[in-house]
Design a protein around this motif. Structure first.
Motif, PDB file in Angstrom:
ATOM      1  N   VAL A   9      62.672 102.564  91.990  1.00  0.00           N
ATOM      2  CA  VAL A   9      61.328 102.259  92.426  1.00  0.00           C
ATOM      3  C   VAL A   9      60.640 103.535  92.876  1.00  0.00           C
ATOM      4  CG1 VAL A   9      59.935 100.852  93.950  1.00  0.00           C
ATOM      5  CG2 VAL A   9      62.169 100.045  93.221  1.00  0.00           C
ATOM      6  N   LEU A  10      59.512 103.854  92.259  1.00  0.00           N
ATOM      7  CA  LEU A  10      58.767 105.054  92.606  1.00  0.00           C
ATOM      8  C   LEU A  10      57.520 104.690  93.374  1.00  0.00           C
ATOM      9  CD1 LEU A  10      59.018 106.906  89.190  1.00  0.00           C
ATOM     10  CD2 LEU A  10      60.474 107.219  91.183  1.00  0.00           C
ATOM     11  N   PHE A  14      58.152 100.873  98.821  1.00  0.00           N
ATOM     12  CA  PHE A  14      59.310 100.711  99.676  1.00  0.00           C
ATOM     13  C   PHE A  14      59.638 101.973 100.469  1.00  0.00           C
ATOM     14  CE2 PHE A  14      61.208  96.611  98.756  1.00  0.00           C
ATOM     15  CZ  PHE A  14      60.441  96.220  97.686  1.00  0.00           C
ATOM     16  N   SER A  15      59.210 103.121 100.015  1.00  0.00           N
ATOM     17  CA  SER A  15      59.407 104.356 100.768  1.00  0.00           C
ATOM     18  C   SER A  15      58.490 105.412 100.184  1.00  0.00           C
ATOM     19  CB  SER A  15      60.868 104.824 100.679  1.00  0.00           C
ATOM     20  OG  SER A  15      61.161 105.298  99.380  1.00  0.00           O
ATOM     21  N   SER A  16      58.432 106.545 100.852  1.00  0.00           N
ATOM     22  CA  SER A  16      57.539 107.604 100.396  1.00  0.00           C
ATOM     23  C   SER A  16      58.154 108.418  99.275  1.00  0.00           C
ATOM     24  CB  SER A  16      57.195 108.527 101.579  1.00  0.00           C
ATOM     25  OG  SER A  16      58.386 109.068 102.120  1.00  0.00           O
ATOM     26  N   SER A  17      59.378 108.155  98.944  1.00  0.00           N
ATOM     27  CA  SER A  17      60.037 108.863  97.850  1.00  0.00           C
ATOM     28  C   SER A  17      60.846 107.881  97.036  1.00  0.00           C
ATOM     29  CB  SER A  17      60.962 109.957  98.411  1.00  0.00           C
ATOM     30  OG  SER A  17      61.945 109.387  99.239  1.00  0.00           O
ATOM     31  N   SER A 114      55.124  95.974  92.355  1.00  0.00           N
ATOM     32  CA  SER A 114      55.534  97.358  92.131  1.00  0.00           C
ATOM     33  C   SER A 114      57.016  97.470  91.797  1.00  0.00           C
ATOM     34  CB  SER A 114      55.248  98.197  93.387  1.00  0.00           C
ATOM     35  OG  SER A 114      53.871  98.219  93.677  1.00  0.00           O
ATOM     36  N   LEU A 115      57.769  96.471  92.194  1.00  0.00           N
ATOM     37  CA  LEU A 115      59.218  96.522  92.030  1.00  0.00           C
ATOM     38  C   LEU A 115      59.698  95.967  90.694  1.00  0.00           C
ATOM     39  CD1 LEU A 115      62.078  96.910  93.312  1.00  0.00           C
ATOM     40  CD2 LEU A 115      61.831  94.626  94.271  1.00  0.00           C
ATOM     41  N   LEU A 116      59.057  94.884  90.206  1.00  0.00           N
ATOM     42  CA  LEU A 116      59.568  94.162  89.043  1.00  0.00           C
ATOM     43  C   LEU A 116      58.512  94.014  87.953  1.00  0.00           C
ATOM     44  CD1 LEU A 116      61.400  91.297  90.962  1.00  0.00           C
ATOM     45  CD2 LEU A 116      62.475  93.294  89.917  1.00  0.00           C
ATOM     46  N   PRO A 117      58.947  93.823  86.693  1.00  0.00           N
ATOM     47  CA  PRO A 117      57.997  93.617  85.580  1.00  0.00           C
ATOM     48  C   PRO A 117      57.469  92.183  85.580  1.00  0.00           C
ATOM     49  CG  PRO A 117      60.257  93.569  84.757  1.00  0.00           C
ATOM     50  CD  PRO A 117      60.349  93.909  86.207  1.00  0.00           C
ATOM     51  N   ILE A 118      56.285  91.990  86.142  1.00  0.00           N
ATOM     52  CA  ILE A 118      55.705  90.656  86.298  1.00  0.00           C
ATOM     53  C   ILE A 118      54.601  90.448  85.260  1.00  0.00           C
ATOM     54  CG2 ILE A 118      54.478  89.102  87.863  1.00  0.00           C
ATOM     55  CD1 ILE A 118      57.347  89.750  88.711  1.00  0.00           C
TER      56      ILE A 118
END
Length: 470
Positions: A9-10, A14-17, A114-118
């Motif tokens: 995950v970019l 979830f985080s800055s990196s 942002s995490l999964l292909p929806i």
């Protein structure tokens, strides 16, 4: 080898990196953070056949007690059967404002997207009761929602619906649910608006529907999506779905339930119209509606609905009057009403028996709504609350919390006679938690009295304090 999906995950969701997450398929995963800067999380379910090579439909489930893991688990079998991703926030609350809950939901949406292909056109909302009402409001605030699965509650605000922002509404309700009539009326209203909708009816009260109904709702959304071209049409899937649902209609006819069978036929005609010829369904519906049994049951149900609405109006009127005047003398009348409802349970008329259950549910919901409204006031009217607590011991005698509230409130006001009366009523209804009772707020002086401990010893065989005899 365990089926584990590893996703990179970019960005800042979830985080800055960049970070790596391991998400298991086929099980509910809890505690997924929305982002590192907020104490918000959600539960997630991925079907066993999930892979990142295609885009997936998702159902966001709303629970106003923040039970993300539990409600995702309730939907998980249906999600597995129909191939849907599921997600539910752990932070939604009835005590928060609509705008606060919408913002919490929106942050969860953005995190998951942002995490999964929806699949963008296959984003759906779902919920039960107050969660369903919030789910029905989301399309008003957030664009791109394809549909709503509303269990046990109708759309929160019909006035905000717009043909410019349509979504597919699927209601699920029990025929003993106090919201049953409201959801039938809402379906008719949506039909007039040309708003895509179906209403699934099961035998039961104000409760979560079974997996079969949740799965059917997701199946309907898939059939609809194929009709709109949001997903490639699968002829085999359509044929099997159509035959299965037609079989359910046949089962209703066989079991002498022509009203529900006719309703289900009408829903199928609307749903499958883009895929199949529905002439045979129209003919079946006409034949069904001409039958003597259909006409008799339809007339019976309409009579019952009319009677039910009159009784509901009485409940609403008299409750409002009693709250305003603290009319404790009218508790006897309410007790009489509950005895009348018990008579419906013994009625030979099926529709009357179901009406009795709906009316009981309606009255309890009406009282609960008034309790919530009083609690929300800047200055709380404790006397009005106390009246409603007493009424609750009549309409829902198995809920011990209201007896305890009355005992505590009366003891604080040195009305020990009332406290002792409700203490004994509490025990008569099966209460046994001595530790909770002796820790009850505001009862320090009451619980050391001989009268209090005599009652405790009578029902629980022993009291915490000795009873001294002169």
């Amino acid at each position: 080898m365990k089926r584990i999906l590893v996703l990179l995950v970019l960005g800042i969701t979830f985080s800055s990196s960049a970070q790596q997450m391991a998400l298991k398929k086929g099980v509910v995963i809890d505690g997924i953070k929305v982002n590192d800067s907020l104490p918000e999380s959600y539960a997630l379910f991925l079907p066993s056949n999930f892979d990142t090579s295609k885009k997936w439909p998702v159902v966001f489930i709303f629970d106003m007690d923040g039970r993300g893991k539990q409600v995702t688990g309730m939907f998980s079998r249906a999600g597995e059967q129909q191939g849907y991703i599921l997600a539910a926030s752990n932070n939604l609350r009835d005590s928060l404002s609509i705008s606060q809950n919408v913002l919490i939901a929106n942050r969860m949406f953005r995190s998951l997207l942002s995490l999964l292909p929806i699949a963008e056109k296959r984003i759906y909302m779902a919920g039960f009761s107050s969660g369903a009402q919030l789910a029905s409001l989301i399309p008003t605030f957030i664009k791109g929602v394809g549909g709503v699965i509303s269990c046990g509650a109708t759309i929160a605000n019909m006035d905000v619906l717009s043909s410019k922002n349509p979504f597919h509404y699927i209601g699920i309700v029990g025929d003993e649910d106090y919201n049953y009539q409201n959801m039938l009326n809402a379906a008719q209203f949506l039909d007039k608006l040309k708003f895509p909708n179906q209403l699934l009816i099961f035998e039961g009260g104000h409760e979560w529907p079974t997996t079969d109904y949740l799965s059917k709702a997701m199946e309907y959304l898939t059939v609809s999506a194929m009709g709109k071209g949001s997903v490639p049409k699968d002829k085999t899937f359509i044929d099997e779905s159509f035959d299965r649902n037609l079989g359910d209609v046949s089962a209703l006819i066989t079991s002498n339930k022509p009203l529900r069978a006719n309703h289900a036929l009408e829903e199928l005609m609307e749903l499958y119209k883009p895929h199949k010829s529905i002439d045979s369904l129209k003919d079946s519906g006409k034949t069904l509606r001409k039958s003597k049994l259909f006409k008799t049951q339809n007339r019976n149900q309409n009579t019952i609905f009319f009677k039910e609405n009159l009784i509901k109006d009485d409940y609403s009127y008299y409750l409002e009057e009693d709250i305003l005047t603290y009319n404790y003398n009218n508790l006897g009348w309410w007790n009489y009403q509950m005895e009348e409802l018990k008579k419906y349970d013994r009625s030979s008329n099926l529709f009357e028996r179901k009406m009795g259950k709906r009316l009981k549910g309606y009255l309890n919901a009406l009282i609960a709504d008034n309790i919530d409204m009083l609690r929300a006031e800047e200055v709380i009217d404790e006397e009005a609350l106390n009246f409603l607590w007493m009424l609750k011991t009549i309409t829902d005698p198995a809920d011990y919390s209201f007896y305890l509230k009355i005992i505590s409130y009366s003891a604080k006001n040195e009305d020990y006679g009332t406290s002792l009366f409700y203490l004994e009523e509490l025990f008569k209804n099966g209460y046994t938690d001595k530790n909770e009772l002796y820790a009850l707020e505001g009862t320090a002086l009451l619980r050391i009295t001989p009268e209090f401990n005599t009652i405790v010893e009578k029902y629980l065989k022993s009291a915490r304090y000795d009873i001294l005899e002169e």
